[in-house]
Design a protein around this motif. Structure first.
Motif, mmCIF file in Angstrom:
data_model
loop_
_atom_site.group_PDB
_atom_site.id
_atom_site.type_symbol
_atom_site.label_atom_id
_atom_site.label_comp_id
_atom_site.label_asym_id
_atom_site.label_seq_id
_atom_site.Cartn_x
_atom_site.Cartn_y
_atom_site.Cartn_z
ATOM 1 N N ARG A 178 -3.354 -4.355 -15.040
ATOM 2 C CA ARG A 178 -2.817 -3.724 -13.836
ATOM 3 C C ARG A 178 -2.778 -4.785 -12.738
ATOM 4 N NH1 ARG A 178 -5.314 -0.989 -8.925
ATOM 5 N NH2 ARG A 178 -3.434 -0.828 -7.691
ATOM 6 N N VAL A 179 -1.637 -4.896 -12.107
ATOM 7 C CA VAL A 179 -1.533 -5.817 -10.978
ATOM 8 C C VAL A 179 -1.098 -5.042 -9.744
ATOM 9 C CG1 VAL A 179 -1.018 -7.861 -12.365
ATOM 10 C CG2 VAL A 179 0.854 -6.417 -11.569
ATOM 11 N N ASN A 180 -1.388 -5.612 -8.596
ATOM 12 C CA ASN A 180 -1.091 -4.942 -7.344
ATOM 13 C C ASN A 180 -0.001 -5.688 -6.588
ATOM 14 O OD1 ASN A 180 -1.261 -4.442 -4.445
ATOM 15 N ND2 ASN A 180 -2.905 -3.054 -5.049
ATOM 16 N N PRO A 181 1.101 -4.993 -6.323
ATOM 17 C CA PRO A 181 2.241 -5.686 -5.714
ATOM 18 C C PRO A 181 1.958 -6.251 -4.343
ATOM 19 C CG PRO A 181 2.656 -3.327 -5.914
ATOM 20 C CD PRO A 181 1.362 -3.592 -6.565
ATOM 21 N N GLY A 182 1.101 -5.603 -3.574
ATOM 22 C CA GLY A 182 0.787 -6.130 -2.246
ATOM 23 C C GLY A 182 0.233 -7.546 -2.348
ATOM 24 N N ASN A 183 -0.339 -7.860 -3.485
ATOM 25 C CA ASN A 183 -0.958 -9.169 -3.648
ATOM 26 C C ASN A 183 -0.155 -10.107 -4.541
ATOM 27 O OD1 ASN A 183 -3.121 -8.066 -2.227
ATOM 28 N ND2 ASN A 183 -4.003 -7.253 -4.101
ATOM 29 N N ILE A 184 0.692 -9.545 -5.360
ATOM 30 C CA ILE A 184 1.329 -10.381 -6.382
ATOM 31 C C ILE A 184 2.274 -11.408 -5.778
ATOM 32 C CG2 ILE A 184 3.389 -9.031 -6.913
ATOM 33 C CD1 ILE A 184 2.821 -9.513 -9.860
ATOM 34 N N LEU A 222 6.980 -4.480 3.853
ATOM 35 C CA LEU A 222 7.415 -3.080 3.752
ATOM 36 C C LEU A 222 6.739 -2.219 4.807
ATOM 37 C CD1 LEU A 222 7.526 -2.928 -0.103
ATOM 38 C CD2 LEU A 222 9.468 -2.640 1.438
ATOM 39 N N LEU A 223 5.508 -2.579 5.138
ATOM 40 C CA LEU A 223 4.822 -1.844 6.209
ATOM 41 C C LEU A 223 5.585 -2.000 7.509
ATOM 42 C CD1 LEU A 223 0.944 -2.317 5.873
ATOM 43 C CD2 LEU A 223 2.265 -0.197 5.746
ATOM 44 N N GLN A 224 6.064 -3.240 7.749
ATOM 45 C CA GLN A 224 6.834 -3.482 8.970
ATOM 46 C C GLN A 224 8.148 -2.723 8.934
ATOM 47 O OE1 GLN A 224 6.908 -7.731 9.173
ATOM 48 N NE2 GLN A 224 4.993 -7.819 10.338
ATOM 49 N N LYS A 225 8.784 -2.739 7.775
ATOM 50 C CA LYS A 225 10.097 -2.095 7.656
ATOM 51 C C LYS A 225 10.003 -0.580 7.859
ATOM 52 C CE LYS A 225 13.867 -1.446 4.334
ATOM 53 N NZ LYS A 225 14.367 -1.750 2.997
ATOM 54 N N TYR A 226 8.963 0.037 7.261
ATOM 55 C CA TYR A 226 8.881 1.500 7.288
ATOM 56 C C TYR A 226 7.880 2.041 8.315
ATOM 57 C CZ TYR A 226 11.729 1.599 3.081
ATOM 58 O OH TYR A 226 12.765 1.471 2.193
ATOM 59 N N GLY A 227 7.076 1.149 8.892
ATOM 60 C CA GLY A 227 6.107 1.589 9.898
ATOM 61 C C GLY A 227 4.798 2.053 9.294
ATOM 62 N N GLU A 268 9.226 6.233 0.591
ATOM 63 C CA GLU A 268 10.277 5.233 0.387
ATOM 64 C C GLU A 268 9.679 3.825 0.289
ATOM 65 O OE1 GLU A 268 10.324 7.614 2.730
ATOM 66 O OE2 GLU A 268 11.875 8.891 1.829
ATOM 67 N N ALA A 269 8.689 3.555 1.159
ATOM 68 C CA ALA A 269 8.057 2.236 1.142
ATOM 69 C C ALA A 269 7.345 1.996 -0.186
ATOM 70 C CB ALA A 269 7.063 2.119 2.303
ATOM 71 N N LEU A 270 6.622 3.001 -0.662
ATOM 72 C CA LEU A 270 5.884 2.862 -1.922
ATOM 73 C C LEU A 270 6.866 2.620 -3.074
ATOM 74 C CD1 LEU A 270 3.365 5.824 -1.389
ATOM 75 C CD2 LEU A 270 2.776 3.405 -1.373
ATOM 76 N N VAL A 271 7.950 3.375 -3.081
ATOM 77 C CA VAL A 271 8.921 3.252 -4.175
ATOM 78 C C VAL A 271 9.631 1.904 -4.110
ATOM 79 C CG1 VAL A 271 11.080 4.194 -5.096
ATOM 80 C CG2 VAL A 271 9.230 5.739 -4.426
ATOM 81 N N GLU A 272 10.020 1.496 -2.897
ATOM 82 C CA GLU A 272 10.710 0.201 -2.783
ATOM 83 C C GLU A 272 9.802 -0.921 -3.267
ATOM 84 O OE1 GLU A 272 12.890 -0.574 0.851
ATOM 85 O OE2 GLU A 272 12.685 -2.737 0.555
#
Ligand code: SF4
Length: 371
Positions: free
Chosen positions: A110-116, A150-155, A160-164
């Motif tokens: 399992r990898v985490n996209p926030g870090n990858i 994505l946090l910046q983009k979606y606030g 939507e942010a999670l899916v993107e």
């Protein structure tokens, strides 16, 4: 035996790709599996294997272990080899542990996209190593560690942010021809989580790992998970589930299995149909239900046992069950498959039910009823 022969379904299952997590298939037509995560230090091989054994005994089908240090990575080969169920290594930051986990024979990583992002340039190598070893990757998006962009983009961590985030992450692997992937998009709010999974399900065919993250202590976490998983699974969405509780991991398995059994997605085992009691009760229903549950614990056959406090709904429910008792006047009418077989004094109700349950279980096993 108390169940209609053609089960009533909630919805058709979403069509997803099937991946193989060790011996357990996830997605496609594979049954929805239940998984958990160890709470031991992974480097403590003995304690970790002990907890995995307990989880296996409780019905856990896939187990995840954290791998934050080199010592944990070093422990993976033995744990992967000795565990009776597939082991997934959970890696957040260092790509080197991803390679170590694949080499160790872990069933998935399992990898985490926030870090990858930090190991963008490593995605190609990871895809190659995972592909060569036949090791699937779970892309685990988590509201708490969402990519800053994505946090910046979606606030905030919106569905939507999670899916993107998840689809972008998957695309990094897809660029290298790697699609042996399952995805999770976890959030602690079941409403956000359900919406995220719905959107994700519509936009890809990857199998989905359901989870409400940081769901809380046992009671709150159980409710949150049951509600969220119930909503999604009833729409055919979800291929493997993990209930996250601030409680021992075996509790997560109990809850997960019960959710699947409640939705008819898993062969039920022992089920106690007991009434809530009311002013008509002529027996202590709570105590009786507890005693019967305790006496029959561990029974693997799909037995439905009714424990009813009085003769109003009692006989009706008891008749619908494989076995049951309807109490009244200091006595219990014992029903087996719709027939009153005997009436016993209140003090003998528990032992009589247990005796009859064991007889039925034996007969079921002889008849080859699957557990
Ligand atoms: Fe009340 Fe009898 Fe119904 Fe139990 S079975 S809830 S005691 S009416």
């Amino acid at each position: 035996l108390g169940m209609p022969s053609v089960p009533i379904k909630l919805a058709d299952r979403r069509v997803s790709r099937k991946i193989q997590v060790g011996s357990v298939a996830v997605g496609g037509d594979a049954p929805v599996s239940v998984q958990s995560m160890t709470t031991t230090r992974t480097s403590d091989i003995g304690a970790t294997l002990q907890q995995i054994a307990e989880l296996t005994a409780s019905g856990c089908q896939i187990v995840r272990v954290a791998c934050p240090t080199q010592d944990d990575a070093d422990a993976l080969p033995v744990i992967a080899k000795k565990s009776q169920i597939p082991v997934i290594a959970d890696i957040h930051f260092q790509p080197k542990y991803v390679f170590a986990a694949i080499d160790a024979g872990c069933a998935a990583v399992r990898v985490n996209p926030g870090n990858i992002k930090q190991f963008d340039d490593k995605v190609k190598e990871i895809a190659k190593a995972a592909s060569d070893a036949g090791t699937p990757i779970r892309i685990g998006v988590n509201a708490g560690s969402l990519d800053r962009r994505l946090l910046q983009k979606y606030g905030k961590a919106t569905p939507e942010a999670l899916v993107e985030s998840a689809l972008w992450e998957a695309s990094l692997f897809e660029e290298h021809g790697f699609r042996d992937i399952k995805i999770s998009v976890k959030h602690n709010d079941p409403v956000v989580m359900v919406n995220a999974y719905r959107q994700l399900a519509a936009q890809c065919d990857y199998p989905l790992h359901l989870g409400v993250t940081e769901a809380g202590p046992a009671f709150q976490g159980t409710i949150k998970s049951a509600v969220a998983f119930g909503a999604l699974l009833s729409e055919g969405i979800g291929d493997t589930i993990r209930v996250s509780l601030s409680a021992p991991p075996a509790e997560e398995i109990k809850v997960g299995m019960q959710i699947l059994e409640s939705l008819g997605l898993r062969q039920r085992r022992l089920e106690i149909v007991s009434c809530p009691s009311c002013g008509r009760a002529q027996v202590d229903v709570y105590k009786l239900a507890d005693q019967v549950s305790a006496g029959l614990e561990g029974m693997e056959v799909p037995l439905r046992v009714a424990v009813m406090g009085c003769v109003v709904n009692g006989p009706g429910e008891a008749r619908e069950a494989d076995l049951g008792v309807a109490s009244g006047n200091g006595k219990g009418q014992i029903f087996v498959k719709g027939e009153v077989i005997k009436t016993v004094p209140e003090s003998k109700i528990v032992e009589t039910l247990i005796e009859e349950a064991l007889k039925i279980a034996e007969q079921m096993q002889k008849d080859g009823v699957e557990s």
